[in-house]
Enzyme design. Sequence first.
Site, PDB file in Angstrom:
ATOM      1  N   HIS A 229       0.829  -1.205   0.000  1.00  0.00           N
ATOM      2  CA  HIS A 229       0.000   0.000   0.000  1.00  0.00           C
ATOM      3  C   HIS A 229       0.866   1.258   0.000  1.00  0.00           C
ATOM      4  O   HIS A 229       0.430   2.332  -0.407  1.00  0.00           O
ATOM      5  CB  HIS A 229      -0.912   0.040   1.224  1.00  0.00           C
ATOM      6  CG  HIS A 229      -1.967  -1.016   1.217  1.00  0.00           C
ATOM      7  ND1 HIS A 229      -1.727  -2.303   1.623  1.00  0.00           N
ATOM      8  CD2 HIS A 229      -3.278  -0.972   0.831  1.00  0.00           C
ATOM      9  CE1 HIS A 229      -2.843  -3.013   1.505  1.00  0.00           C
ATOM     10  NE2 HIS A 229      -3.794  -2.225   1.028  1.00  0.00           N
ATOM     11  N   ASP A 307      -5.001  -4.949  -7.997  1.00  0.00           N
ATOM     12  CA  ASP A 307      -5.243  -4.417  -6.662  1.00  0.00           C
ATOM     13  C   ASP A 307      -5.584  -2.931  -6.849  1.00  0.00           C
ATOM     14  O   ASP A 307      -5.499  -2.398  -7.968  1.00  0.00           O
ATOM     15  CB  ASP A 307      -4.005  -4.605  -5.781  1.00  0.00           C
ATOM     16  CG  ASP A 307      -4.357  -4.703  -4.299  1.00  0.00           C
ATOM     17  OD1 ASP A 307      -5.436  -4.205  -3.916  1.00  0.00           O
ATOM     18  OD2 ASP A 307      -3.573  -5.271  -3.538  1.00  0.00           O
TER      19      ASP A 307
END
Length: 586
Positions: A229, A307
């Site tokens: 992330h 993602d």
Amino acid sequence: MNPNLGHPRKHDTSTKNSNFVNLMPSITSQQTLSSLEAEDWTEHHLDSQPREVLFAQLLHPAITAPRGEPQRRRMGEIAELQPGGLFQGTRPWLELRGLFEEAAESCAIPPIVSGDYECRVAIEEGISCGTAMNVGAVKDLEQASAMAYAVGKNCAMQGRAVGTRWTFAPVADVNINPENPITNVRAFSDDPRRVGALCAAFVRGCQEHGMAATLKHFPGDGLDSVDQHVCPSINPLSLERWREVCAPSFHQGLEAGAWSVMMGHLLFPALNDRDPSTGELLPATISPAAHRLLREEFGFEGVIVSDAIGMGGLAWQVPDEADAVVRNLAAGSDMVLLPERPEIALRAILHAVDEGLLDEEALLRSVRRILELKTKLGLHRSDWGLLDRESSERLFSSPDHGPALQLAEASVTLLHDSEGAYPSGLSAGDHVVLFDLPLETPQGVKLVVAGQEDRARLECAMTHALRERGISAVTVQNPEEFRAEVSRASAVIYRFHARPQAGRNSIRLAYQALQFIEQTRQPTTLKRFYVSLGSPYILRELPALRNLAVIYASVPSCEEAFVRTLLGEKPFAGKCPVTWENPALS
């Protein structure tokens, strides 16, 4: 056929290594009719819809507006864009169902709604079953597989009640590195064979009950010590070693028939796929070689989804979101997850097709895969495959907590007890202080994953369970409250909340937690118990703890199971599914 937009006809898969066709059971005449209806629906949309609607199928923004923003404006944007999919945030079940019905009615092609149903469910009234590591901690693999199946079914049935038909789970990553900050309890184990078996069972539980499963994060997270992330994580294995460690869980999940796979923002040096202009390694999300590996190594013909496209693991190299969308599709993905500006992304796709930067035929094959996924879930039917309203109301008004508690009791683990502290000997009339050690969360984290539900609701579960047994119990969250309560206490339960949090880039304990434990270790007759409501690796940092139980999640069923073992009502039945030993303990 639309004269302005040619598309390939459905190709024959009879000689392909299809993970779907080969595993299909023999079909009845009724199923054959349904299949023909689904194929006609797919062909009709491919023939009749303008290219703007078809290429919007490649985009998967959020259905729920961020807190504080008008939901009505979001629904207007959805009606205008006509996206192929929508990602849900946690909301009440009736609100989620209403949002899905409105979106489906406003779009020419009903969107598929997704969520991160990783054992837990993103529904306020829903029943969550802890984390993947709860399943992994069930000792017997056959029993663990049965529970993985039940958890998948639980996710699917609750999802069908609100219109969410696609989960980005199971996590097929093998949690090799204890320092990995984003897999941890979201992964089943550090044993590739156990991960694979449980992925397969979870997939079957989901898909046999109406929810598409997704294996993630290809080609495999859990080996590095950073969070994708924030920055790209690295899978450093050679291809030979990768086939031994990471590939088995994806293979078993696909053998079970998983309909989709998520690409991770992971660097995979073994493929040596580099940006021709900079020479930098490409994250799998934009790596043609990684996509070819998935298609060719496994014969996978289902939907590949990225993602979240704005995550730091990709943005560090491709900061412009529209460029990242185009490069993701060019690499071979079928659907782009969570573009923040989907209308700009769609214009970028159309422009890239006109300029020859994206292959139109390849995009239409992606659209076909997405439409076929929708028909597998019944979105082509008049009722969209929803669980009927009456059954949905019963599901949330009278929830069955039995399966969740059964899993919690089978997984609760006594990792260490050097002085025989368990069972505790506590009984009615005793006073217990539960100290929530400082939460290992920085302020301003945008996205939280894997069990960060409403703590005010969940933290009372352990306290409530003790009070039901006549034990006075109070939860405190700072040293001042602790000192005020501990003078009359029979015991203290220290609760660790270390677990994966997107954006933190670490799974280590907070300094304040370590400091406080050190300050309160002086000799005393006070009984002390330590329990992790997440990571099983606490003893790597605190090897001097006299005992440690792990329940892997902060959900009511796990907290109830801990109280039962604390008081000797139930045995510790779980076995830690990862290697946690610290050399200091040996």
